[in-house]
Design an enzyme around this catalytic site. Structure first.
Site, PDB file in Angstrom:
ATOM      1  N   HIS A   1     -12.356   3.557   0.117  1.00 22.00           N
ATOM      2  CA  HIS A   1     -12.410   2.588   1.231  1.00 22.00           C
ATOM      3  C   HIS A   1     -13.182   1.334   0.819  1.00 22.00           C
ATOM      4  O   HIS A   1     -13.678   0.599   1.669  1.00 22.00           O
ATOM      5  CB  HIS A   1     -13.124   3.170   2.475  1.00 22.00           C
ATOM      6  CG  HIS A   1     -12.352   4.200   3.237  1.00 22.00           C
ATOM      7  ND1 HIS A   1     -12.980   5.235   3.896  1.00 22.00           N
ATOM      8  CD2 HIS A   1     -11.027   4.358   3.460  1.00 22.00           C
ATOM      9  CE1 HIS A   1     -12.077   5.984   4.497  1.00 22.00           C
ATOM     10  NE2 HIS A   1     -10.872   5.474   4.245  1.00 22.00           N
TER      11      HIS A   1
ATOM     12  N   ARG B   1      -2.630  -2.159  -3.344  1.00 23.89           N
ATOM     13  CA  ARG B   1      -3.800  -1.308  -3.178  1.00 23.89           C
ATOM     14  C   ARG B   1      -3.659  -0.162  -4.167  1.00 23.89           C
ATOM     15  O   ARG B   1      -2.658   0.557  -4.155  1.00 23.89           O
ATOM     16  CB  ARG B   1      -3.841  -0.750  -1.761  1.00 23.89           C
ATOM     17  CG  ARG B   1      -4.944   0.259  -1.597  1.00 23.89           C
ATOM     18  CD  ARG B   1      -4.912   0.928  -0.243  1.00 23.89           C
ATOM     19  NE  ARG B   1      -6.057   1.825  -0.146  1.00 23.89           N
ATOM     20  CZ  ARG B   1      -5.999   2.984   0.502  1.00 23.89           C
ATOM     21  NH1 ARG B   1      -4.895   3.371   1.098  1.00 23.89           N
ATOM     22  NH2 ARG B   1      -7.058   3.749   0.554  1.00 23.89           N
TER      23      ARG B   1
ATOM     24  N   ARG C   1     -10.231  16.519   6.936  1.00 30.12           N
ATOM     25  CA  ARG C   1     -11.086  16.868   5.791  1.00 30.12           C
ATOM     26  C   ARG C   1     -12.465  17.313   6.270  1.00 30.12           C
ATOM     27  O   ARG C   1     -13.009  16.735   7.216  1.00 30.12           O
ATOM     28  CB  ARG C   1     -11.248  15.670   4.854  1.00 30.12           C
ATOM     29  CG  ARG C   1      -9.964  15.298   4.147  1.00 30.12           C
ATOM     30  CD  ARG C   1     -10.200  14.119   3.197  1.00 30.12           C
ATOM     31  NE  ARG C   1      -8.976  13.339   3.108  1.00 30.12           N
ATOM     32  CZ  ARG C   1      -8.934  12.014   3.074  1.00 30.12           C
ATOM     33  NH1 ARG C   1     -10.033  11.307   3.088  1.00 30.12           N
ATOM     34  NH2 ARG C   1      -7.772  11.400   2.997  1.00 30.12           N
TER      35      ARG C   1
ATOM     36  N   ASN D   1       0.877  -1.171   0.000  1.00 24.65           N
ATOM     37  CA  ASN D   1       0.000   0.000   0.000  1.00 24.65           C
ATOM     38  C   ASN D   1       0.915   1.221   0.000  1.00 24.65           C
ATOM     39  O   ASN D   1       1.465   1.596   1.033  1.00 24.65           O
ATOM     40  CB  ASN D   1      -0.876  -0.053   1.254  1.00 24.65           C
ATOM     41  CG  ASN D   1      -1.797   1.149   1.362  1.00 24.65           C
ATOM     42  OD1 ASN D   1      -1.749   2.074   0.547  1.00 24.65           O
ATOM     43  ND2 ASN D   1      -2.638   1.140   2.377  1.00 24.65           N
TER      44      ASN D   1
ATOM     45  N   GLU E   1      -8.001  -4.768   5.180  1.00 22.12           N
ATOM     46  CA  GLU E   1      -7.914  -4.600   3.728  1.00 22.12           C
ATOM     47  C   GLU E   1      -6.807  -5.472   3.138  1.00 22.12           C
ATOM     48  O   GLU E   1      -6.935  -6.008   2.040  1.00 22.12           O
ATOM     49  CB  GLU E   1      -7.647  -3.130   3.394  1.00 22.12           C
ATOM     50  CG  GLU E   1      -8.834  -2.240   3.736  1.00 22.12           C
ATOM     51  CD  GLU E   1      -8.463  -0.784   3.882  1.00 22.12           C
ATOM     52  OE1 GLU E   1      -8.519  -0.063   2.891  1.00 22.12           O
ATOM     53  OE2 GLU E   1      -8.099  -0.378   5.005  1.00 22.12           O
TER      54      GLU E   1
END
Ligand code: AMP
Length: 424
Positions: A189, A99, A250, A7, A396
């Site tokens: 996600h 990923r 964010r 990743n 993940e």
């Protein structure tokens, strides 16, 4: 098969080595052999390495780029003193799973990487200028260091959401913008929401078609997903990961008119507003203290900090609003599932998000909720609660490893019907 899962971020590489194959997948017997994290690539990098069952090692190396970082990881993986079960040479790594953040409309499932796929990932750089270039660097570095014979697979963050209907993925902007630029909601996600949905159906012994669930991935980045019949029907992140829930830094949803307003009142450029919305807002912007939920909860509890409380309250209120919206959109669901650093570890935030939802059939069990921390998986609602709630620690990397094995062996997971369609 030993799969290296990568990743790659703009200045970081997270990795795991996972032993898995079709038999292990069927029996849930995949094994993580080693994991690690490299940060601050481009200067004196901090390298954290951990072979399963061994103490963690933290070292520093000057690492110029992703290739140098991956080289360091591979050297450690094969070194005799690393103590990684079953790995002594590079040839013991049989595949690499990456990923990849954005797959655009083109990639609706995991794919084996070849020249055409590389071109396709490059084409989506416009949609994910911060993420896809780093993912590409990781792919090229792995090919160079492990050789072209080792298969590599791309697993896209956006792919799970390819089943969203047009009513969920189109913005109410001139349709020509969608036609010209593929400007639409993609969602992110996806691998996490897919994993949580998969674990939920295992826990409740359901078939995929019976999964009607709202998942809340609450970490530094946060998103909600409405799942019906095992498919993503809507999700809170949009064209980019900025939309939706309040996150660490964010803003999530805002009135778009704030952007020209900020330009006029504060003289900010488009780039400066982009930075403000992505890096200076959310929990950090509201509290003026930190983007870290744990620290905010401590400030609130120990010092009664008003803005820390406000930040957490707004975070929870936004999440609750999405739960309500998605329940209406799905025509009801059977459960909510919490994942991500906050969702997995904070009973207080879970309680605040679900507070007052008894009228629609959700009652948390305080004891179960308090106990479900630190990687535990299970139900946190009261027995008999009509709408159930679960904590499901996400993984993940495991899904990326499994997708890699299935794709390499030509035994992909059952296809979901992608609803994205090329408009004329
Ligand atoms: P992630 O991006 O999934 O690693 O999640 C990071 C977020 O999880 C940060 O805001 C952390 O403060 C938060 N977090 C981790 N542990 C806890 C905890 N015990 N209580 C509250 N928040 C936590």
């Amino acid at each position: 098969m030993n799969v290296l899962v990568l990743n790659c971020g703009s200045s970081s590489v997270r990795f795991q080595v996972i032993e898995t194959d079709l038999e292990r997948i069927a029996q849930d017997r995949d094994r993580c052999l080693a994991r690690g994290y490299i940060e601050r690539i481009g200067s004196l990098a901090l390298v954290t390495l951990e072979a399963t069952g061994r103490p963690k090692r933290i070292e520093t190396y000057p690492l110029r780029d992703h290739r140098a970082a991956l080289d360091q990881v591979l050297r450690w993986i094969v070194a005799s003193d690393s103590g990684i079960d079953g790995i002594g040479a590079l040839s013991d790594i049989q595949a690499v799973g990456h990923r990849v953040v954005h797959g655009g409309e083109r990639f609706t499932r995991s794919v084996k990487i070849d020249a055409a796929v590389l071109d396709g990932i490059e084409d989506t750089i416009e949609l994910a200028p911060l993420h896809n270039p780093a993912n590409l660097k990781g792919i090229l570095a792995a090919r160079e260091l492990l050789g072209p014979a080792v298969p590599q697979v791309a697993v896209f963050d956006t792919a799970f959401h390819a089943t969203m209907p047009e009513t969920a993925y189109l913005y109410a902007l001139p349709y020509s913008l969608y036609r010209r630029h593929r400007l639409r909601r993609y969602g992110f996600h996806g691998t996490s929401h897919r994993y949580v949905s998969y674990r939920y159906r295992k826990l409740r012994k359901l078939t995929r078609e019976k999964v009607n669930l709202i998942t809340l991935h609450l970490g530094n980045g946060c998103s909600a997903c409405a799942i019906k019949g095992g498919d993503s029907m809507n999700t809170s992140m949009g064209l980019t990961p900025l939309e939706g829930l309040v996150m660490g830094t964010r803003a999530g949803d805002i009135d778009a008119a704030i952007i020209p307003y900020l330009h006029q009142k504060e003289g900010l450029s488009v780039d400066e507003i982009d930075t403000l919305l992505n890096k200076e807002s959310g929990l950090l912007g509201l509290s003026g203290l930190t983007n870290d939920m744990r620290e905010l909860l401590d400030e609130e509890r120990e010092k009664g900090d008003r803005r820390a409380r406000l930040a957490v309250d707004i975070f929870c209120a936004r999440a609750r609003k999405y739960v309500g919206a998605y329940l209406a959109e799905l025509g009801g669901a059977d459960a909510l599932a919490f994942a991500g650093g906050i969702g997995e570890n904070s009973p207080a935030v879970r309680e605040r998000i679900t507070r007052g939802l008894e009228w629609m059939g959700l009652t948390l069990d305080p004891r179960r909720n308090a106990a479900m921390v630190g990687g535990k998986e299970g139900e946190i609602s009261k027995a008999g609660s009509r709408l159930k709630a679960y904590v499901i620690p996400t993984n993940e990397e495991l899904l990326i490893a499994r997708d890699t094995v299935r794709t390499v062996l030509g035994a992909p997971a059952p296809a979901r019907k992608a609803r994205a369609r090329a408009a004329k």
